[in-house]
Design an enzyme around this catalytic site. Structure first.
Site, PDB file in Angstrom:
ATOM      1  N   VAL A 169       0.610  -0.923   0.046  1.00 43.70           N
ATOM      2  CA  VAL A 169       0.317   0.314  -0.270  1.00 43.70           C
ATOM      3  C   VAL A 169       0.543   1.001  -0.098  1.00 43.70           C
ATOM      4  CG1 VAL A 169      -1.983  -1.139   1.396  1.00 43.70           C
ATOM      5  CG2 VAL A 169      -0.263  -0.198   2.217  1.00 43.70           C
ATOM      6  N   HIS A 211      -3.746  -4.080  -2.765  1.00 43.88           N
ATOM      7  CA  HIS A 211      -3.980  -3.949  -1.548  1.00 43.88           C
ATOM      8  C   HIS A 211      -4.575  -2.148  -1.438  1.00 43.88           C
ATOM      9  CE1 HIS A 211      -3.132  -7.640  -0.507  1.00 43.88           C
ATOM     10  NE2 HIS A 211      -3.559  -8.336  -1.072  1.00 43.88           N
ATOM     11  N   GLY A 242       9.273 -11.349  -2.562  1.00 39.86           N
ATOM     12  CA  GLY A 242       9.299 -10.446  -1.221  1.00 39.86           C
ATOM     13  C   GLY A 242       7.487 -10.415  -1.096  1.00 39.86           C
TER      14      GLY A 242
HETATM   15  N1  APR Z   1      13.757  -8.988  -0.080  1.00 37.93           N
HETATM   16  C1  APR Z   1      12.600  -9.994  -0.172  1.00 37.93           C
HETATM   17  N2  APR Z   1      11.889 -10.659   0.452  1.00 37.93           N
HETATM   18  C2  APR Z   1      11.788 -10.110   1.843  1.00 37.93           C
HETATM   19  C3  APR Z   1      13.089  -9.204   2.569  1.00 37.93           C
HETATM   20  C4  APR Z   1      13.745  -8.823   1.573  1.00 37.93           C
HETATM   21  N3  APR Z   1      15.168  -7.711   2.165  1.00 37.93           N
HETATM   22  N4  APR Z   1      12.811  -8.538   3.475  1.00 37.93           N
HETATM   23  C5  APR Z   1      11.949 -10.263   4.168  1.00 37.93           C
HETATM   24  N5  APR Z   1      11.291 -10.634   3.030  1.00 37.93           N
HETATM   25  C6  APR Z   1       9.934 -11.214   2.562  1.00 37.93           C
HETATM   26  C7  APR Z   1      10.110 -11.895   3.695  1.00 37.93           C
HETATM   27  O1  APR Z   1      10.487 -13.345   3.595  1.00 37.93           O
HETATM   28  C8  APR Z   1       8.260 -12.649   3.511  1.00 37.93           C
HETATM   29  O2  APR Z   1       8.374 -13.857   2.835  1.00 37.93           O
HETATM   30  O3  APR Z   1       9.389 -10.761   2.369  1.00 37.93           O
HETATM   31  C9  APR Z   1       7.521 -11.394   2.796  1.00 37.93           C
HETATM   32  C10 APR Z   1       6.977 -10.631   3.222  1.00 37.93           C
HETATM   33  O4  APR Z   1       5.293 -11.472   3.601  1.00 37.93           O
HETATM   34  P1  APR Z   1       4.398 -10.682   4.341  1.00 37.93           P
HETATM   35  O5  APR Z   1       4.901  -9.576   5.564  1.00 37.93           O
HETATM   36  O6  APR Z   1       3.201 -11.501   4.975  1.00 37.93           O
HETATM   37  O7  APR Z   1       3.666  -9.645   3.247  1.00 37.93           O
HETATM   38  P2  APR Z   1       3.039  -9.886   2.252  1.00 37.93           P
HETATM   39  O8  APR Z   1       3.361 -10.810   1.655  1.00 37.93           O
HETATM   40  O9  APR Z   1       3.595  -9.069   1.429  1.00 37.93           O
HETATM   41  O10 APR Z   1       1.912 -10.092   2.231  1.00 37.93           O
HETATM   42  C11 APR Z   1       0.481  -9.711   2.261  1.00 37.93           C
HETATM   43  O11 APR Z   1      -0.706  -9.563   3.483  1.00 37.93           O
HETATM   44  O12 APR Z   1      -1.400  -8.304   5.896  1.00 37.93           O
HETATM   45  C12 APR Z   1      -1.860  -8.430   4.258  1.00 37.93           C
HETATM   46  O13 APR Z   1      -2.820  -6.904   2.715  1.00 37.93           O
HETATM   47  C13 APR Z   1      -1.091  -7.332   3.671  1.00 37.93           C
HETATM   48  O14 APR Z   1      -0.573  -6.787   1.302  1.00 37.93           O
HETATM   49  C14 APR Z   1      -0.889  -7.501   2.612  1.00 37.93           C
HETATM   50  C15 APR Z   1      -0.256  -9.317   2.318  1.00 37.93           C
END
Ligand code: APR
EC number: 2.3.1.286
Length: 270
Positions: free
Chosen positions: A114, A130, A208
């Site tokens: 977001v 989102h 990510g």
């Molecule tokens: N580079 C790449 N990936 C990374 C890094 C990095 N520097 N640091 C962390 N990660 C990875 C983690 O290993 C994890 O798999 O990013 C991911 C983050 O996961 P979430 O926090 O679950 O984020 P996301 O997948 O975007 O969540 C989806 O959930 O709450 C909702 O709406 C919210 O958009 C969000 C959705």
């Protein structure tokens, strides 16, 4: 699926995929912005929110039960996002998009984030699945609500929750961020645009994201059905790893620039 460590040199078959792709979808998640200093959704929280996970706050029920707590969390995240900068991963995607456009191809950026860090790096984002933290609407009548920038500095957690303003249009509802909460529908236009891009793509890069939040996590499967190569960039295994052709284990700010450099895609032209 082939898992690659970030310390290895990028194998020739991955370099070839990146070099030859002309229609690329990049699906990004919170990890993309982690190196800019924006906490992901699975990180432990501090201050006012230490008893809550992000998932417990990002729901309509949480907003109804305690609007000030949820509102202040988003305002603080908004301030934090405004105070940080895009990282080399965001900039690499922007460079790749420009490069492909010059070649008559395209890169469709589809993000679950977001924040506006892709845009601030120069990427034209096709779909914010989102929503966006920078705009607001009435939780009742859905009319847009103009809200002044948050007064927080973005780094210090505010000591007290702040009440959301009332909607000036209906005078009833409370302002809420224009984001998609758990259990809410995704904006149809954004989801349809993302689906169409994946159906027309010749490479999908998943960066990510934990790959567990639906329906965003199902998008790469549309590529899989068509035999489109799928590459994941993430330091950890995810819910999507098993369907990937390649999983590059590293941070996006490090891996994306390396991948593009290996494929001869210029990084620094603006
Ligand atoms: N580079 C790449 N990936 C990374 C890094 C990095 N520097 N640091 C962390 N990660 C990875 C983690 O290993 C994890 O798999 O990013 C991911 C983050 O996961 P979430 O926090 O679950 O984020 P996301 O997948 O975007 O969540 C989806 O959930 O709450 C909702 O709406 C919210 O958009 C969000 C959705």
């Amino acid at each position: 699926m082939r898992e690659l460590s970030v310390t290895e040199s990028v194998p020739e078959d991955v370099v070839t995929l990146v070099r030859e792709a002309r229609q690329v979808v990049a699906l990004s998640g919170a990890g993309m912005s982690a190196e800019s200093g924006v906490p992901t959704f699975r990180e432990v929280q501090r201050g006012l929110w230490e008893r809550f996970s992000a998932e417990e706050l990002a729901t309509p029920d949480a907003f109804e039960a305690d609007p000030a707590l949820v509102w202040t969390w988003y305002r603080w995240r908004q301030a934090l996002i405004a105070a940080v900068e895009p990282n080399p991963g965001h900039r690499a995607l922007a460079a790749w998009q420009r490069h492909l456009a010059d070649q008559g191809g395209w890169l469709a950026a589809v993000t679950q984030n977001v924040d506006d860090l892709h845009e601030r790096a120069g990427t034209d984002v096709l779909a914010h699945l989102h929503g966006s933290i920078t705009t607001h609407r009435c939780a009742d009548c859905q009319e847009p609500v103009e809200v002044p920038d948050p007064a927080y500095d973005g780094f210090t957690v505010p000591p007290e929750p702040e009440q959301p303003p009332r909607c000036p249009a209906c005078q009833e509802g409370l302002a809420r961020p224009d984001v998609v909460w758990f259990s809410e529908m995704l904006p149809a236009e954004a989801f349809d645009a993302a689906t169409a891009a994946i159906r027309a793509s010749d490479l999908v890069i998943v960066v990510g994201t934990s790959g567990i939040v639906q329906p965003a996590a199902s998008l790469p499967l549309l590529g899989l059905e068509r035999g489109v190569p799928l590459i994941e960039i993430n330091p950890e295994e995810t819910g999507l790893t098993e369907v990937m052709d390649f999983a590059i284990r590293g941070r996006s700010g490090e891996v994306l620039p390396r991948l593009l450099a290996a494929a001869g895609i210029p990084l620094d032209r603006r």
